[in-house]
Write an enzyme that holds these catalytic residues in place. Sequence first.
Site, PDB file in Angstrom:
ATOM      1  N   PRO A   2      16.116  93.362  60.958  1.00 39.49           N
ATOM      2  CA  PRO A   2      16.861  94.609  60.773  1.00 39.49           C
ATOM      3  C   PRO A   2      16.035  95.632  59.983  1.00 39.49           C
ATOM      4  O   PRO A   2      15.635  95.375  58.855  1.00 39.49           O
ATOM      5  CB  PRO A   2      18.092  94.181  59.988  1.00 39.49           C
ATOM      6  N   GLU A   3      15.760  96.753  60.611  1.00 34.95           N
ATOM      7  CA  GLU A   3      15.094  97.867  59.944  1.00 34.95           C
ATOM      8  C   GLU A   3      16.112  99.004  59.883  1.00 34.95           C
ATOM      9  O   GLU A   3      17.287  98.789  60.175  1.00 34.95           O
ATOM     10  CB  GLU A   3      13.829  98.259  60.724  1.00 34.95           C
ATOM     11  N   LYS A  58      16.566  99.763  54.060  1.00 33.99           N
ATOM     12  CA  LYS A  58      17.200  98.664  54.787  1.00 33.99           C
ATOM     13  C   LYS A  58      18.320  98.027  53.977  1.00 33.99           C
ATOM     14  O   LYS A  58      18.826  96.962  54.338  1.00 33.99           O
ATOM     15  CB  LYS A  58      16.145  97.604  55.133  1.00 33.99           C
ATOM     16  N   ARG A 152      17.368  82.207  57.706  1.00 30.44           N
ATOM     17  CA  ARG A 152      16.273  81.836  56.797  1.00 30.44           C
ATOM     18  C   ARG A 152      16.581  81.982  55.311  1.00 30.44           C
ATOM     19  O   ARG A 152      15.696  81.806  54.488  1.00 30.44           O
ATOM     20  CB  ARG A 152      15.031  82.650  57.152  1.00 30.44           C
ATOM     21  N   ARG A 303       0.696  91.678  58.525  1.00 25.77           N
ATOM     22  CA  ARG A 303       1.680  91.606  59.600  1.00 25.77           C
ATOM     23  C   ARG A 303       1.034  91.630  60.973  1.00 25.77           C
ATOM     24  O   ARG A 303      -0.011  92.235  61.167  1.00 25.77           O
ATOM     25  CB  ARG A 303       2.649  92.796  59.501  1.00 25.77           C
TER      26      ARG A 303
END
Length: 313
Positions: A2-3, A58, A152, A303
């Site tokens: 989710p951004e 976020k 997670r 990343r």
Amino acid sequence: MPELPEVETIKNDLNKKILRKKIIDLKILNKKSVKPNLNFFSKTLINLSITKIDRIGKLLIFYLSDRKHFLLIHLKMTGQLIYLPHPCLRLPAQAGADRLAKERELNSIIAGGHFLEGKQKITGIGESLPSKHTRIIFYFKDKSILYFNDLRKFGYARIVNEKELVNLKKEFGIEPLNKNFTLDSFKKIIQGKKTNIKAVLLNQKFIAGIGNIYADEILFAAGIKPARQANKLKKSEIEKIFKATNSMIKKAIKHRGTTFRNFLDSSGKRGNFSDFLQVYGRAGERCKKCRQGTVKKIKLAGRGTHYCPVCQT
DNA sequence: AAGATTGTTGCTTA
DNA sequence: TTAAGCAACAATCT
């Protein structure tokens, strides 16, 4: 992941669904998902309601009816907030010919996650609620339920007071949807940074809300290599990135965000912007823009980073 | 079966 | 002093 667009979608939806509903009970299935601790969390929230939902970057900010505390929720990588209007909804007989179909849709979330479009299996979803990934359950007085799922366990729900909230807000950079997100303010940020442009876009202290997917998509749309040093970009290039950022974020919100791994909106539905992704996750494939290059994948700012070596310069 | 996956923090290095 | 870089975290999938 989710951004900004995904969190914005959840914020807008929940603002229509849960305001002024009294929280009558809580179930915390993972202690570490709540802050500062389980007791304070429960004691504060029970008997309060949410009066407004806001977002910075976020991070979701729930205003509480005691006017003293705020509930912050960060979904990190795999968090979901799924709202169940009623656990056993039955529509009146006069609801129309499609009553049964409507009931089925409203209740399927309990029946086993058949609310998902298609049959594609996505990690952590497609299960009945609560699932083994449910970390917190909010029970409202009208019998509706909000589930915080997080495969997670990176995400959290945290209670803060006004002072803490104010201090926290200071840590965030400019908001792409805010009036102060101008070409000028954007230029100032970029030109002062010696690191690569992707790292700048990802840094929440500079610009709030961009994550790995949109960073790659924005730079692809702008035609700029992610590894370019920020302070060496030409004015015209910064302008391209600025425009791409604006349009990308707005378009993604319009399509209710991107589901790449396991983002779901508050009804358990996927985000449709996935269909519009141009580079992210397309390593080894032909470039959609120039149709010459092959999308390359490198590691940048820690990343996975996707770009076209031909049309991004 | 090791390595990749990502948002953020906190530590180290420059 | 401040920026930049990187390991660590978590649990799963490839």
